[in-house]
Write a protein that holds these residues in place. Structure first.
Motif, PDB file in Angstrom:
ATOM      1  N   MET A 120       1.084  -0.746   0.275  1.00  0.00           N
ATOM      2  CA  MET A 120       0.112  -0.058  -0.202  1.00  0.00           C
ATOM      3  C   MET A 120       0.925   1.158   0.331  1.00  0.00           C
ATOM      4  N   SER A 121      -0.121   2.236  -0.317  1.00  0.00           N
ATOM      5  CA  SER A 121       1.234   3.299  -0.847  1.00  0.00           C
ATOM      6  C   SER A 121       1.105   3.982   0.508  1.00  0.00           C
ATOM      7  N   LEU A 122       2.021   5.354   0.260  1.00  0.00           N
ATOM      8  CA  LEU A 122       1.907   5.931   1.752  1.00  0.00           C
ATOM      9  C   LEU A 122       1.028   7.037   1.254  1.00  0.00           C
ATOM     10  N   TYR A 123       0.671   7.009   0.097  1.00  0.00           N
ATOM     11  CA  TYR A 123      -0.620   8.519   0.227  1.00  0.00           C
ATOM     12  C   TYR A 123      -2.186   7.157   0.068  1.00  0.00           C
ATOM     13  N   GLN A 124      -2.072   5.750  -0.290  1.00  0.00           N
ATOM     14  CA  GLN A 124      -3.355   5.472   0.123  1.00  0.00           C
ATOM     15  C   GLN A 124      -3.222   5.189   1.471  1.00  0.00           C
ATOM     16  N   ARG A 125      -2.330   4.515   2.451  1.00  0.00           N
ATOM     17  CA  ARG A 125      -1.439   4.817   4.109  1.00  0.00           C
ATOM     18  C   ARG A 125      -2.538   6.260   4.286  1.00  0.00           C
ATOM     19  N   HIS A 126      -2.429   6.908   4.153  1.00  0.00           N
ATOM     20  CA  HIS A 126      -2.768   8.750   4.233  1.00  0.00           C
ATOM     21  C   HIS A 126      -4.209   8.764   3.871  1.00  0.00           C
ATOM     22  N   LYS A 127      -5.381   8.667   3.335  1.00  0.00           N
ATOM     23  CA  LYS A 127      -5.959   8.311   2.826  1.00  0.00           C
ATOM     24  C   LYS A 127      -6.736   7.135   3.667  1.00  0.00           C
ATOM     25  N   ALA A 128      -6.069   6.690   4.498  1.00  0.00           N
ATOM     26  CA  ALA A 128      -6.818   5.627   5.140  1.00  0.00           C
ATOM     27  C   ALA A 128      -7.203   6.014   6.669  1.00  0.00           C
ATOM     28  N   VAL A 129      -6.412   6.801   6.994  1.00  0.00           N
ATOM     29  CA  VAL A 129      -6.187   8.141   8.407  1.00  0.00           C
ATOM     30  C   VAL A 129      -6.561   8.867   8.778  1.00  0.00           C
ATOM     31  N   MET A 130      -6.203  10.039   7.314  1.00  0.00           N
ATOM     32  CA  MET A 130      -6.230  10.733   7.573  1.00  0.00           C
ATOM     33  C   MET A 130      -7.915  11.381   7.279  1.00  0.00           C
ATOM     34  N   PRO A 131      -8.522  12.882   7.578  1.00  0.00           N
ATOM     35  CA  PRO A 131      -9.747  13.427   7.056  1.00  0.00           C
ATOM     36  C   PRO A 131      -9.472  13.696   5.787  1.00  0.00           C
ATOM     37  N   ASP A 132     -10.984  13.802   5.765  1.00  0.00           N
ATOM     38  CA  ASP A 132     -11.101  14.126   3.991  1.00  0.00           C
ATOM     39  C   ASP A 132     -10.786  15.754   3.560  1.00  0.00           C
ATOM     40  N   TRP A 133     -10.694  16.308   4.501  1.00  0.00           N
ATOM     41  CA  TRP A 133     -10.808  17.802   4.563  1.00  0.00           C
ATOM     42  C   TRP A 133      -9.032  18.007   4.343  1.00  0.00           C
ATOM     43  N   LEU A 134      -8.401  17.509   4.936  1.00  0.00           N
ATOM     44  CA  LEU A 134      -7.275  17.505   4.719  1.00  0.00           C
ATOM     45  C   LEU A 134      -6.129  17.709   3.585  1.00  0.00           C
ATOM     46  N   ALA A 135      -6.405  18.445   3.219  1.00  0.00           N
ATOM     47  CA  ALA A 135      -5.803  18.766   1.835  1.00  0.00           C
ATOM     48  C   ALA A 135      -4.168  18.373   1.712  1.00  0.00           C
TER      49      ALA A 135
END
Length: 426
Positions: free
Chosen positions: A1-16
């Protein structure tokens, strides 16, 4: 899993995140940074105006390492030599008489503290703020942010009254001369105060609006406002989170372009002073700062490590006259960008001061903001090896340019070349 995918899995959607394929920055040096794939970029945004002097500045990294080797944390319950040293220097530089300094961990927290001080001092929850402004992401600072793109709720602990003046080139007064513009904005302020209950606490204003797209009023507007404010006993808070420390070149503080009636009552700062370390703060006259009648401390504000970084960074800035460099190199960069913009139909305006420049993009032949073009230019500049920022009200159609203040002439020319090529892709 890429870092971007990991980011989206745990960070808020509004975190640009910037870019269609977001990048991970792994290290930097001087005015350059590298991503995880080894690509090198000239940094024209400096972590949102935070890497003020240079990436990996030896004087700052050594100060941080030396202090971390002694003690990392103590809180404000104990005497803290680096905190006192930095406070002494900032108080002297602030221009505020009998100044007191309180350190926070961010600009949001600094502005939140300034609002607390002003409302407590005046016994009022009414605040004047500028249209198109941005002051942070806490509950209180969102409620005085005059930019709907960064204000997710209308709920507020404050009653906010918005006045004209932060944007020179748009709005009902745009066609006036500078003198007429100031008179019209003062008349608007008087009219707003005439509709308010007596006892407004403060006006908070950015000398140059940051998130709003690096817009600013004519010099002297806030001095003219001050005459009105003083008649009503209203405090002036200058939000210097993005304009402080010489970035505008002409002045050390943004308020000094409006200095006819002296310094503000309260000044807030953050971002560049830590060169990447988490430092914010408030400077105010003793009678205002000492007016709180309840206990207060800061657990992380004034951390020995961040204060050591601030002391070293401020010393470097002053000893190497980075304000003068911002004036000289920034002037050359603005001149070059204006020449570029004159030949590109989607560029409505190139504006700024020192190393704080904005390029406003519109659909050709109109005044209609064009955020898609800004996104395209941002991507093209990254592909060309340059990192830029975006802003400009809710439409994010302004390219924000704010490199470290040690930028060289050659780097300014290199960046301008990449921006020109990126603009021509639109």
């Amino acid at each position: 899993m890429s870092l971007y995918q990991r980011h989206k899995a745990v960070m808020p959607d509004w975190l640009a995140l910037y870019y269609d394929k977001p990048i991970e920055l792994t290290h930097g040096e001087g005015r350059h940074v590298w991503d995880a794939d080894g690509n090198r970029y000239l940094d024209f945004f400096g972590g949102i105006l935070t890497t003020m002097t240079a990436h990996a500045l030896p004087e700052v990294t050594k100060a941080v390492a030396d202090q971390a080797g002694r003690i990392i944390h103590s809180s404000t319950l104990y005497l803290n030599r680096p905190m006192v040293e930095l406070a002494e220097r900032i108080a002297a530089l602030s221009g505020i008489h009998d100044a007191r300094v309180f350190f926070t961990t961010s600009g949001t927290e600094a502005n939140d503290t300034a609002l607390l001080l002003a409302t407590a001092h005046r016994g009022s929850n009414q605040i004047l703020a500028m249209r198109n402004s941005y002051h942070g992401r806490s509950f209180s600072t969102v409620s005085i942010t005059g930019n709907r793109g960064w204000s997710p709720t209308s709920l507020s602990p404050l009653q906010t009254l918005y006045v004209h003046g932060g944007v020179r080139g748009r709005g009902p007064f745009a066609g006036l001369s500078d003198a007429e513009f100031v008179r019209a904005c003062v008349a608007d302020l008087e009219d707003v105060l005439g509709q308010a209950r007596s006892g407004v606490a403060a006006l908070i204003a950015e000398p140059v609006q940051g998130v709003g797209g690096f817009t600013s009023p004519p010099d002297g507007l806030y001095a003219a406002f001050r005459e009105v404010l003083d008649r009503h006993g209203i405090l002036w808070i200058s939000d210097e989170v993005q304009t402080g420390w010489g970035r505008t070149g002409e002045h050390f503080w943004g308020w000094q372009a409006h200095a006819q009636n002296g310094p503000p009552d309260i000044l807030t700062f953050a971002k560049g002073i830590g060169n990447g370390m988490s430092i914010g703060g408030v400077v105010a006259r003793a009678e205002i700062m000492n007016g709180l009648d309840a206990n207060s401390i800061s657990t992380f504000g004034g951390s020995p490590v961040t204060m050591a970084a601030g002391v070293a960074n401020l010393a470097y800035l002053l000893e190497h006259d980075l304000q003068g460099n911002a004036r000289r190199v920034g002037g050359l960069l603005l001149e070059r960008l204006r020449a570029v913009g004159a030949g590109v139909p989607c560029v409505r305006e190139v504006r700024g001061r020192g190393l704080m420049a904005g390029i406003e993009l519109v659909r050709p032949g109109t005044d209609q903001a064009w955020p898609e073009a800004a996104a395209t230019v941002l991507e093209a500049a990254r592909a060309g090896g340059l990192l830029l920022g975006k802003g400009g009200g809710h439409d994010t159609s302004v390219l924000r340019i704010a490199p470290p203040l040690s930028l060289t002439v050659a780097e300014a020319e290199e960046g301008a070349d990449i921006i020109e090529a990126a603009l021509r892709t639109v």
